[in-house]
Design a protein around this motif. Structure first.
Motif, mmCIF file in Angstrom:
data_model
loop_
_atom_site.group_PDB
_atom_site.id
_atom_site.type_symbol
_atom_site.label_atom_id
_atom_site.label_comp_id
_atom_site.label_asym_id
_atom_site.label_seq_id
_atom_site.Cartn_x
_atom_site.Cartn_y
_atom_site.Cartn_z
ATOM 1 N N THR A 1 -14.814 8.910 2.848
ATOM 2 C CA THR A 1 -15.618 7.760 2.432
ATOM 3 C C THR A 1 -16.607 8.160 1.349
ATOM 4 O OG1 THR A 1 -15.432 6.658 4.570
ATOM 5 C CG2 THR A 1 -17.335 6.057 3.215
ATOM 6 N N TYR B 1 0.858 -1.192 0.000
ATOM 7 C CA TYR B 1 0.000 0.000 0.000
ATOM 8 C C TYR B 1 0.889 1.235 0.000
ATOM 9 C CZ TYR B 1 -3.444 3.428 1.650
ATOM 10 O OH TYR B 1 -4.260 4.526 1.774
ATOM 11 N N VAL C 1 -3.787 8.398 2.748
ATOM 12 C CA VAL C 1 -4.767 8.091 1.701
ATOM 13 C C VAL C 1 -4.025 7.498 0.509
ATOM 14 C CG1 VAL C 1 -6.313 9.957 2.440
ATOM 15 C CG2 VAL C 1 -4.585 10.405 0.673
ATOM 16 N N PRO C 2 -4.752 6.862 -0.425
ATOM 17 C CA PRO C 2 -4.068 6.318 -1.603
ATOM 18 C C PRO C 2 -3.251 7.409 -2.302
ATOM 19 C CG PRO C 2 -6.338 5.564 -1.535
ATOM 20 C CD PRO C 2 -6.196 6.611 -0.463
ATOM 21 N N LEU D 1 -12.734 7.370 -0.982
ATOM 22 C CA LEU D 1 -11.318 7.315 -0.613
ATOM 23 C C LEU D 1 -11.121 6.551 0.694
ATOM 24 C CD1 LEU D 1 -10.591 11.011 -1.420
ATOM 25 C CD2 LEU D 1 -9.279 9.127 -2.351
ATOM 26 N N SER D 2 -10.196 5.619 0.699
ATOM 27 C CA SER D 2 -9.834 4.969 1.954
ATOM 28 C C SER D 2 -8.931 5.914 2.732
ATOM 29 C CB SER D 2 -9.107 3.653 1.693
ATOM 30 O OG SER D 2 -7.860 3.899 1.078
ATOM 31 N N CYS D 3 -8.887 5.728 4.043
ATOM 32 C CA CYS D 3 -7.971 6.538 4.845
ATOM 33 C C CYS D 3 -7.561 5.768 6.088
ATOM 34 C CB CYS D 3 -8.589 7.881 5.230
ATOM 35 S SG CYS D 3 -9.941 7.786 6.421
ATOM 36 N N ASN D 4 -6.365 6.065 6.532
ATOM 37 C CA ASN D 4 -5.836 5.534 7.773
ATOM 38 C C ASN D 4 -5.440 6.746 8.593
ATOM 39 O OD1 ASN D 4 -5.497 2.437 7.353
ATOM 40 N ND2 ASN D 4 -4.892 3.391 5.444
ATOM 41 N N SER E 1 -13.189 10.898 8.200
ATOM 42 C CA SER E 1 -13.368 9.592 7.560
ATOM 43 C C SER E 1 -14.629 9.558 6.704
ATOM 44 C CB SER E 1 -13.440 8.486 8.610
ATOM 45 O OG SER E 1 -12.233 8.378 9.306
ATOM 46 N N ALA F 1 0.917 5.277 0.109
ATOM 47 C CA ALA F 1 0.021 6.322 0.595
ATOM 48 C C ALA F 1 0.633 7.710 0.485
ATOM 49 C CB ALA F 1 -0.325 6.046 2.064
#
Length: 133
Positions: A94, A67, A113-114, A98-101, A90, A69
């Motif tokens: 969303t 991954y 994020v990507p 978009l994914s997020c950590n 988030s 980011a």
């Protein structure tokens, strides 16, 4: 200095800042930090030591990852016990697909994020701040 707790103030003051570079999530073999790496985040889990670090350092250290980011810092100084910031950020990401950590630091929250959608994520967060002001 005490961090902000009011959700509206937090959101209107997000000031997302894209940090340079490509960052990856990797696991250190046997929980031992490889020489020559300077992770921006470490998390100790029963399964091993997670490192979030520049991709170039992961490659140099022979660490595997899948991954890549972009690292965005929310420049607002949030209190660690503030309620709702992570959920609001988030949800906005969303809704944009978009994914997020999210990782909380003492002074700021950090969102991974990507990599190829970093500009879009910053735009989403700026819009969230504008809507909240």
């Amino acid at each position: 200095m005490t961090g902000e707790r009011d959700l509206r103030t937090l959101l209107s003051g997000l000031r997302p800042e894209l940090n340079p570079g490509r960052h990856v999530f990797a696991t250190a073999p046997d929980g031992v930090m490889p020489e020559g790496v300077n992770p921006v985040v470490t998390v100790t889990e029963p399964e091993g030591l997670t490192l979030v670090l520049p991709e170039t350092e992961a490659v140099s250290a022979g660490l595997r990852y899948d991954y890549v980011a972009a690292w965005i810092t929310l420049r607002v100084h949030s209190a660690l016990d503030a309620v709702g910031l992570t959920a609001a950020v988030s949800l906005a990401l969303t809704d944009a697909g978009l994914s997020c950590n999210v990782v909380a630091g003492f002074h700021h929250d950090h969102v991974f994020v990507p990599y190829d959608r970093a500009a879009q994520a910053v735009d989403v967060l700026k819009a969230l701040a504008a809507e909240s002001g």
